[in-house]
Design a protein around this motif. Structure first.
Motif, PDB file in Angstrom:
ATOM      1  N   SER A  34      -9.241 -21.307  -2.773  1.00  0.00           N
ATOM      2  CA  SER A  34      -8.472 -20.061  -2.388  1.00  0.00           C
ATOM      3  C   SER A  34      -7.948 -19.289  -3.535  1.00  0.00           C
ATOM      4  N   ALA A  35      -7.512 -18.209  -3.036  1.00  0.00           N
ATOM      5  CA  ALA A  35      -6.757 -17.221  -3.904  1.00  0.00           C
ATOM      6  C   ALA A  35      -6.062 -15.918  -3.302  1.00  0.00           C
ATOM      7  N   SER A  36      -4.855 -15.564  -3.751  1.00  0.00           N
ATOM      8  CA  SER A  36      -4.069 -14.208  -3.194  1.00  0.00           C
ATOM      9  C   SER A  36      -3.941 -13.204  -4.243  1.00  0.00           C
ATOM     10  N   SER A  37      -3.751 -12.234  -3.593  1.00  0.00           N
ATOM     11  CA  SER A  37      -3.396 -10.859  -4.423  1.00  0.00           C
ATOM     12  C   SER A  37      -2.260 -10.196  -3.847  1.00  0.00           C
ATOM     13  N   PRO A  38      -1.319  -9.581  -4.465  1.00  0.00           N
ATOM     14  CA  PRO A  38      -0.130  -9.144  -3.801  1.00  0.00           C
ATOM     15  C   PRO A  38      -0.422  -7.650  -3.282  1.00  0.00           C
ATOM     16  N   ILE A  39       0.162  -7.328  -2.435  1.00  0.00           N
ATOM     17  CA  ILE A  39       0.064  -5.958  -1.899  1.00  0.00           C
ATOM     18  C   ILE A  39       1.185  -5.044  -1.840  1.00  0.00           C
ATOM     19  N   GLN A  40       1.069  -3.727  -2.073  1.00  0.00           N
ATOM     20  CA  GLN A  40       2.360  -2.869  -2.072  1.00  0.00           C
ATOM     21  C   GLN A  40       2.955  -2.522  -0.585  1.00  0.00           C
ATOM     22  N   ILE A  41       4.331  -2.519  -0.726  1.00  0.00           N
ATOM     23  CA  ILE A  41       5.040  -2.032   0.623  1.00  0.00           C
ATOM     24  C   ILE A  41       6.106  -1.066   0.214  1.00  0.00           C
ATOM     25  N   TRP A  42       6.290  -0.311   1.148  1.00  0.00           N
ATOM     26  CA  TRP A  42       7.415   0.812   1.112  1.00  0.00           C
ATOM     27  C   TRP A  42       8.370   0.718   2.072  1.00  0.00           C
ATOM     28  N   LYS A  43       9.774   0.423   1.798  1.00  0.00           N
ATOM     29  CA  LYS A  43      10.577   0.358   2.759  1.00  0.00           C
ATOM     30  C   LYS A  43      11.677   1.305   2.811  1.00  0.00           C
ATOM     31  N   GLU A  44      11.831   2.126   4.010  1.00  0.00           N
ATOM     32  CA  GLU A  44      12.895   3.162   3.646  1.00  0.00           C
ATOM     33  C   GLU A  44      13.482   3.185   5.129  1.00  0.00           C
ATOM     34  N   LYS A  45      14.529   2.576   5.335  1.00  0.00           N
ATOM     35  CA  LYS A  45      15.359   2.307   6.644  1.00  0.00           C
ATOM     36  C   LYS A  45      14.396   1.534   7.550  1.00  0.00           C
ATOM     37  N   ASP A  46      14.141   2.250   8.703  1.00  0.00           N
ATOM     38  CA  ASP A  46      13.187   1.714   9.810  1.00  0.00           C
ATOM     39  C   ASP A  46      12.092   1.798   9.511  1.00  0.00           C
ATOM     40  N   CYS A  47      11.535   2.782   8.615  1.00  0.00           N
ATOM     41  CA  CYS A  47      10.070   3.062   8.148  1.00  0.00           C
ATOM     42  C   CYS A  47       9.601   2.198   6.971  1.00  0.00           C
ATOM     43  N   ILE A  48       8.482   1.319   7.444  1.00  0.00           N
ATOM     44  CA  ILE A  48       7.884   0.424   6.621  1.00  0.00           C
ATOM     45  C   ILE A  48       6.425   0.810   6.461  1.00  0.00           C
ATOM     46  N   GLU A  49       5.862   0.922   5.311  1.00  0.00           N
ATOM     47  CA  GLU A  49       4.635   1.498   5.302  1.00  0.00           C
ATOM     48  C   GLU A  49       3.742   0.646   4.047  1.00  0.00           C
ATOM     49  N   GLN A  50       2.405   0.946   4.265  1.00  0.00           N
ATOM     50  CA  GLN A  50       1.650   0.338   3.133  1.00  0.00           C
ATOM     51  C   GLN A  50       0.302   1.181   3.060  1.00  0.00           C
ATOM     52  N   SER A  51      -0.530   0.769   2.014  1.00  0.00           N
ATOM     53  CA  SER A  51      -1.704   1.475   1.748  1.00  0.00           C
ATOM     54  C   SER A  51      -3.198   0.769   2.013  1.00  0.00           C
ATOM     55  N   SER A  52      -3.885   1.280   2.969  1.00  0.00           N
ATOM     56  CA  SER A  52      -5.231   0.498   3.028  1.00  0.00           C
ATOM     57  C   SER A  52      -6.185   0.511   1.899  1.00  0.00           C
ATOM     58  N   THR A  53      -6.003   1.657   1.009  1.00  0.00           N
ATOM     59  CA  THR A  53      -6.713   1.488  -0.292  1.00  0.00           C
ATOM     60  C   THR A  53      -6.138   0.260  -1.255  1.00  0.00           C
ATOM     61  N   ILE A 111       1.323   2.159   9.084  1.00  0.00           N
ATOM     62  CA  ILE A 111       2.679   1.846   9.660  1.00  0.00           C
ATOM     63  C   ILE A 111       2.718   0.395   9.898  1.00  0.00           C
ATOM     64  N   VAL A 112       3.588  -0.486   9.015  1.00  0.00           N
ATOM     65  CA  VAL A 112       3.508  -1.892   9.064  1.00  0.00           C
ATOM     66  C   VAL A 112       3.943  -2.398  10.490  1.00  0.00           C
ATOM     67  N   TRP A 113       3.506  -3.490  10.913  1.00  0.00           N
ATOM     68  CA  TRP A 113       3.840  -4.123  12.153  1.00  0.00           C
ATOM     69  C   TRP A 113       5.452  -4.330  12.456  1.00  0.00           C
ATOM     70  N   MET A 114       6.155  -4.486  11.460  1.00  0.00           N
ATOM     71  CA  MET A 114       7.683  -4.665  11.493  1.00  0.00           C
ATOM     72  C   MET A 114       8.472  -3.178  11.543  1.00  0.00           C
ATOM     73  N   ASP A 115       7.805  -2.270  11.243  1.00  0.00           N
ATOM     74  CA  ASP A 115       8.251  -0.995  11.558  1.00  0.00           C
ATOM     75  C   ASP A 115       9.041  -0.436  12.744  1.00  0.00           C
ATOM     76  N   HIS A 116      10.361  -0.044  12.740  1.00  0.00           N
ATOM     77  CA  HIS A 116      10.957  -0.016  13.911  1.00  0.00           C
ATOM     78  C   HIS A 116      11.212   1.599  14.174  1.00  0.00           C
ATOM     79  N   ARG A 117      10.655   2.583  13.571  1.00  0.00           N
ATOM     80  CA  ARG A 117      10.846   3.987  13.572  1.00  0.00           C
ATOM     81  C   ARG A 117      10.626   4.508  15.181  1.00  0.00           C
ATOM     82  N   ALA A 118       9.995   3.774  15.930  1.00  0.00           N
ATOM     83  CA  ALA A 118       9.642   4.159  17.056  1.00  0.00           C
ATOM     84  C   ALA A 118      10.533   3.618  18.315  1.00  0.00           C
ATOM     85  N   VAL A 119      11.563   3.215  17.963  1.00  0.00           N
ATOM     86  CA  VAL A 119      12.400   2.563  19.037  1.00  0.00           C
ATOM     87  C   VAL A 119      12.609   3.595  20.207  1.00  0.00           C
TER      88      VAL A 119
END
Length: 492
Positions: A34-53, A111-119
């Motif tokens: 097995s192996a893993s590779s880190p992925i980038q994440i952006w967090k700004e208040k309730d907005c949490i985003e990533q890149s499919s690329t 839009i990451v699963w834990m993003d809460h912008r749409a309350v």
């Protein structure tokens, strides 16, 4: 395994919140590498985003590393399956990323699963009292896709008009690998309000696992202001669905195969949400004593699987649909075919433990001490707590926190309270900044998480489930504690 071996090897890819992981298994389920590779994440208040690329590059890196470590040749890989967080991916007609960010950054198309912008959007959707909502525990969560889609339409109209496909991350991974836009029954039922039981009779009659989408409730989408998504036979959100594991298209496309270091045409199965993939793997695991407690026919319905990491999902199945306020479901065949799935959860568990530890003033010192002993920070905390228990002649380890208590709703309460606005509480704080204080706070947090699990179990049992066994998977932080200190048995 020697190169050129005739034995089949199966490749699993799991994309979590912080990394992409790849594992190679033989026909008996033994992990070869097995192996893993880190992925980038952006967090700004309730907005949490990533890149499919970025995620695809991480997947390719993890797959190549895993194959190299396991000494597995491309021709030995008999099949590939994807699992991922239930994050929302936006792409245009060419498959290129479309920004979901107020920043306008075109890389940030998830839009990451834990993003809460749409309350707010979730509250308005729930106010409609649509019949669809009874299959979401009585209301959608801002972690589901409908509220996020409504937020996009109301706040990023230019991006909204550019998107050709809105996809769950695991479905997008399978699409990126094969070019087949078939969606998973798991993702659509659990996060998109798709009514999987619409296929119940059709599936029995035809024994088909690849189906034209007939579970979308057009009235619901129109009522919440997203009627344009059902145009073109719901082309943007899924024209066809399939049971997890159904072979997609002609397998890996030449382009995807080259990027992954595999062979074109390698079979790819319809995906699963990461927690649900874990649920399938753990659901059949039970002790010999436990297996004798109930008949084989009913055994699976007496188990609840906890699949944990950043958050925790609590999943139980039943032969009959059970409507439980504040708990997601019932979802037909979303995890185990022909069983109804009940899905509870805590939005922050592993993430909460990280937060508590990393934001304590003693954290750097504790990290240095753990590194000097070549152990993890969690192992060091466990050792400290055992030592403190002996020093204080504590009647049991959990009594150490008699004056410290944590309400773990730091990212809202997913279930059974189902309040995304709920807040966390730490009771019993003093001016103590020592490592021992951090250890106590850590223990109180674990206990708070365990009490949350107990609340979910009792609530589900009060509404028809008969859970006798808890099976825990993918919980590196809490599982080690429950084994070494027996904290969870104390609470549960």
């Amino acid at each position: 395994m020697p190169r050129g071996s005739a034995a089949s090897v199966f490749l699993g890819v799991d994309v979590g919140t912080g990394s992409a992981r790849a594992g190679l298994f033989d026909e008996k389920g033994k992990l070869l590498g097995s192996a893993s590779s880190p992925i980038q994440i952006w967090k700004e208040k309730d907005c949490i985003e990533q890149s499919s690329t970025d995620i695809w590059h991480a997947v390719c890196a993890a797959v190549k590393s895993a194959c190299s470590l396991a000494n597995v040749a491309p021709e030995d890989v008999a099949g590939l399956g994807f699992a991922a967080t239930c994050s929302l991916v936006a792409v245009d007609a060419d498959g290129s990323p479309v920004s979901v960010s107020l920043s306008g950054d075109t890389r940030r198309n998830i839009i990451v699963w834990m993003d809460h912008r749409a309350v707010n959007q979730a509250e308005r959707i729930n106010a409609t009292n649509s019949p669809v909502l009874q299959y979401c525990g009585g209301g959608v969560s801002p972690e589901m896709q409908a509220p996020k889609l409504l937020w996009m339409k109301e706040n990023l109209q230019e991006s909204w008009s550019m998107v050709c496909r809105w996809m769950d991350l695991s479905d997008w991974l399978a699409y990126r690998a094969t070019g087949d836009d078939t969606r998973s029954l798991c993702t659509t039922v659990c996060k998109w309000t798709y009514l999987g039981h619409a296929h119940m009779e059709q599936w029995k009659e035809s024994d088909s696992r690849d189906m034209e989408a007939c579970g979308w409730d057009n009235v619901f989408w129109e009522e919440i202001g997203l009627g344009d998504l059902v145009e073109g036979n719901c082309a943007k959100i899924g024209r066809s669905v399939a049971f997890p594991g159904h072979p997609l298209g002609s397998g890996l496309t030449p382009t995807a195969a080259k990027e992954l270091g595999l062979l074109p045409g390698t079979p790819v199965g319809t995906s699963l949400i990461d927690a649900h993939a874990g649920g399938v793997g753990v659901m059949e695991s039970v002790s010999d004593a436990g297996s004798k407690a109930v008949s084989d026919e009913d055994a699976i319905c007496h188990r609840m699987v906890l699949v944990c990491g950043t958050s925790t999902c609590h999943m139980a199945v039943s032969k009959n649909r059970l409507f439980i306020p504040g708990v997601w479901g019932p979802f037909w065949s979303a995890m185990v075919p022909e069983f109804w799935l009940t899905e509870g959860g805590q939005s922050a568990t592993g993430a909460l433990l990280d937060y508590i530890i990393e934001n304590h003033v003693a954290s750097p010192l504790l990290s240095n001490h753990a590194a000097s002993q070549s152990i993890s920070i969690f192992e060091l905390l466990n050792k400290m707590l055992l030592s403190m228990s002996h020093e204080q002649n504590s009647p049991f380890l959990s009594a150490l926190t008699q004056d410290t208590h944590v309400l773990p709703d730091f990212h809202g309460n997913r279930s059974p309270v189902a309040d995304p606005k709920s807040k966390g509480v730490i009771y019993g704080l003093t001016l103590d900044t020592s490592e021992k204080h951090l250890a106590l706070l850590y223990l109180a947090t674990v206990q708070g998480i365990a009490y949350g699990t107990r609340h979910i179990v009792e609530h589900c049992n009060a509404h028809g489930h008969k859970t006798h066994f808890l099976l825990v998977g993918d919980l590196q932080r809490i599982l080690c504690i429950s084994k070494s200190m027996q904290i969870l048995p104390d609470v549960l």
